[in-house]
Design a protein around this motif. Sequence first.
Motif, PDB file in Angstrom:
ATOM      1  N   ALA A  21       0.829  -1.213   0.000  1.00 11.69           N
ATOM      2  CA  ALA A  21       0.000   0.000   0.000  1.00 11.69           C
ATOM      3  C   ALA A  21       0.861   1.259   0.000  1.00 11.69           C
ATOM      4  N   ARG A  22       2.061   1.159   0.548  1.00 12.14           N
ATOM      5  CA  ARG A  22       2.976   2.313   0.594  1.00 12.14           C
ATOM      6  C   ARG A  22       3.893   2.375  -0.625  1.00 12.14           C
ATOM      7  N   GLY A  23       3.651   1.506  -1.608  1.00  8.43           N
ATOM      8  CA  GLY A  23       4.383   1.607  -2.869  1.00  8.43           C
ATOM      9  C   GLY A  23       5.518   0.634  -3.072  1.00  8.43           C
ATOM     10  N   LYS A  24       5.746  -0.263  -2.153  1.00  3.49           N
ATOM     11  CA  LYS A  24       6.824  -1.246  -2.317  1.00  3.49           C
ATOM     12  C   LYS A  24       6.289  -2.414  -3.153  1.00  3.49           C
ATOM     13  N   ARG A  25       6.504  -2.349  -4.481  1.00  2.02           N
ATOM     14  CA  ARG A  25       5.941  -3.319  -5.413  1.00  2.02           C
ATOM     15  C   ARG A  25       6.519  -4.722  -5.258  1.00  2.02           C
ATOM     16  N   THR A  26       7.701  -4.852  -4.701  1.00  4.74           N
ATOM     17  CA  THR A  26       8.287  -6.188  -4.529  1.00  4.74           C
ATOM     18  C   THR A  26       7.480  -7.028  -3.537  1.00  4.74           C
ATOM     19  N   ALA A  27       6.722  -6.369  -2.686  1.00  4.25           N
ATOM     20  CA  ALA A  27       5.875  -7.095  -1.734  1.00  4.25           C
ATOM     21  C   ALA A  27       4.780  -7.870  -2.448  1.00  4.25           C
ATOM     22  N   PHE A  28       4.420  -7.417  -3.644  1.00  2.00           N
ATOM     23  CA  PHE A  28       3.375  -8.115  -4.401  1.00  2.00           C
ATOM     24  C   PHE A  28       3.738  -9.579  -4.594  1.00  2.00           C
ATOM     25  N   TRP A  29       4.962  -9.847  -5.037  1.00  5.30           N
ATOM     26  CA  TRP A  29       5.359 -11.220  -5.353  1.00  5.30           C
ATOM     27  C   TRP A  29       5.408 -12.090  -4.101  1.00  5.30           C
ATOM     28  N   GLN A  30       5.767 -11.496  -2.983  1.00 10.07           N
ATOM     29  CA  GLN A  30       5.781 -12.259  -1.728  1.00 10.07           C
ATOM     30  C   GLN A  30       4.362 -12.624  -1.294  1.00 10.07           C
ATOM     31  N   LEU A  31       3.400 -11.795  -1.693  1.00 11.43           N
ATOM     32  CA  LEU A  31       1.998 -12.100  -1.389  1.00 11.43           C
ATOM     33  C   LEU A  31       1.394 -13.049  -2.425  1.00 11.43           C
ATOM     34  N   TRP A  32       1.783 -12.900  -3.682  1.00 15.04           N
ATOM     35  CA  TRP A  32       1.193 -13.658  -4.779  1.00 15.04           C
ATOM     36  C   TRP A  32       1.640 -15.124  -4.787  1.00 15.04           C
ATOM     37  N   ILE A  33       2.908 -15.346  -4.626  1.00 16.94           N
ATOM     38  CA  ILE A  33       3.474 -16.696  -4.799  1.00 16.94           C
ATOM     39  C   ILE A  33       2.813 -17.753  -3.911  1.00 16.94           C
ATOM     40  N   PRO A  34       2.535 -17.491  -2.635  1.00 15.76           N
ATOM     41  CA  PRO A  34       1.886 -18.531  -1.824  1.00 15.76           C
ATOM     42  C   PRO A  34       0.475 -18.910  -2.308  1.00 15.76           C
ATOM     43  N   TYR A  35      -0.177 -18.031  -3.074  1.00 16.95           N
ATOM     44  CA  TYR A  35      -1.546 -18.286  -3.519  1.00 16.95           C
ATOM     45  C   TYR A  35      -1.652 -18.688  -4.991  1.00 16.95           C
ATOM     46  N   GLN A  36      -0.591 -18.536  -5.764  1.00  9.76           N
ATOM     47  CA  GLN A  36      -0.725 -18.699  -7.214  1.00  9.76           C
ATOM     48  C   GLN A  36      -1.172 -20.104  -7.637  1.00  9.76           C
ATOM     49  N   GLN A  37      -0.671 -21.131  -7.004  1.00 11.24           N
ATOM     50  CA  GLN A  37      -1.080 -22.489  -7.374  1.00 11.24           C
ATOM     51  C   GLN A  37      -2.561 -22.706  -7.067  1.00 11.24           C
ATOM     52  N   GLN A  38      -2.987 -22.219  -5.934  1.00 14.94           N
ATOM     53  CA  GLN A  38      -4.383 -22.334  -5.536  1.00 14.94           C
ATOM     54  C   GLN A  38      -5.289 -21.566  -6.516  1.00 14.94           C
ATOM     55  N   ILE A  39      -4.863 -20.390  -6.940  1.00 15.65           N
ATOM     56  CA  ILE A  39      -5.626 -19.588  -7.905  1.00 15.65           C
ATOM     57  C   ILE A  39      -5.696 -20.322  -9.243  1.00 15.65           C
ATOM     58  N   TYR A  40      -4.572 -20.909  -9.646  1.00 19.28           N
ATOM     59  CA  TYR A  40      -4.553 -21.648 -10.911  1.00 19.28           C
ATOM     60  C   TYR A  40      -5.557 -22.808 -10.875  1.00 19.28           C
ATOM     61  N   TYR A  41      -5.562 -23.569  -9.781  1.00 21.30           N
ATOM     62  CA  TYR A  41      -6.496 -24.694  -9.662  1.00 21.30           C
ATOM     63  C   TYR A  41      -7.946 -24.216  -9.661  1.00 21.30           C
ATOM     64  N   CYS A  42      -8.181 -23.086  -9.040  1.00 22.41           N
ATOM     65  CA  CYS A  42      -9.528 -22.516  -9.028  1.00 22.41           C
ATOM     66  C   CYS A  42      -9.946 -22.131 -10.443  1.00 22.41           C
ATOM     67  N   CYS A  43      -9.053 -21.485 -11.191  1.00 21.16           N
ATOM     68  CA  CYS A  43      -9.332 -21.139 -12.599  1.00 21.16           C
ATOM     69  C   CYS A  43      -9.598 -22.401 -13.408  1.00 21.16           C
ATOM     70  N   HIS A  44      -8.798 -23.423 -13.170  1.00 20.37           N
ATOM     71  CA  HIS A  44      -8.930 -24.695 -13.879  1.00 20.37           C
ATOM     72  C   HIS A  44     -10.320 -25.300 -13.654  1.00 20.37           C
ATOM     73  N   ALA A  45     -10.780 -25.256 -12.422  1.00 21.04           N
ATOM     74  CA  ALA A  45     -12.104 -25.810 -12.106  1.00 21.04           C
ATOM     75  C   ALA A  45     -13.215 -24.951 -12.711  1.00 21.04           C
ATOM     76  N   LEU A  46     -13.102 -23.639 -12.582  1.00 19.96           N
ATOM     77  CA  LEU A  46     -14.146 -22.746 -13.100  1.00 19.96           C
ATOM     78  C   LEU A  46     -14.202 -22.719 -14.626  1.00 19.96           C
ATOM     79  N   MET A  47     -13.069 -22.979 -15.258  1.00 21.67           N
ATOM     80  CA  MET A  47     -13.027 -23.000 -16.728  1.00 21.67           C
ATOM     81  C   MET A  47     -13.248 -24.409 -17.270  1.00 21.67           C
ATOM     82  N   LYS A  48     -13.774 -25.274 -16.426  1.00 23.38           N
ATOM     83  CA  LYS A  48     -14.131 -26.649 -16.789  1.00 23.38           C
ATOM     84  C   LYS A  48     -12.966 -27.407 -17.436  1.00 23.38           C
ATOM     85  N   SER A  49     -11.798 -27.241 -16.850  1.00 26.34           N
ATOM     86  CA  SER A  49     -10.580 -27.964 -17.240  1.00 26.34           C
ATOM     87  C   SER A  49     -10.082 -27.661 -18.642  1.00 26.34           C
TER      88      SER A  49
END
Length: 152
Positions: A21-49
């Motif tokens: 929120a204070r502009g440190k963009r590198t924090a994005f990747w530290q937040l994104w990486i732990p969730y990216q696999q889970q998000i991918y699987y969710c997309c996979h399910a919602l897009m009917k594989s």
Amino acid sequence: MTKRKKSIDDMEEKILLMCLARGKRTAFWQLWIPYQQQIYYCCHALMKSNYDDTEYAFNQVMFRVWHQLPDVADKITNLQAWLSRITNNICMEIYQERKQITQCIESLDLVDRHTKSIQSQYFYTWLPCQTILACSQWERFVYFRWHCLSSG
């Protein structure tokens, strides 16, 4: 998304959200990486594989999160829920785009059966913007052709 063990704890997540929120963009990747696999699987399910739709949806989620998260990071209390909502919304938008494109193509009765089978074979490999462009160009061609033949 289901509950799972994250590689960062809640306190560290809050600190990273404040940094973002204070502009440190590198924090994005530290937040994104732990969730990216889970998000991918969710997309996979919602897009009917469908692999192409899954990849497209996942990239759209990452793009939207990259742009929106810094603006709302200090207001987020549950990052996982926020990411789930973004993922679901994007997948539903893609589904609606596909539905509109299909209706547009089906409304063009000038296409014979052979062309329709070729269209359906390749339809889902196109990006939505490419299909909309093709559909609108086809409508302009049909209108122009009909207009020229009827006026002259």
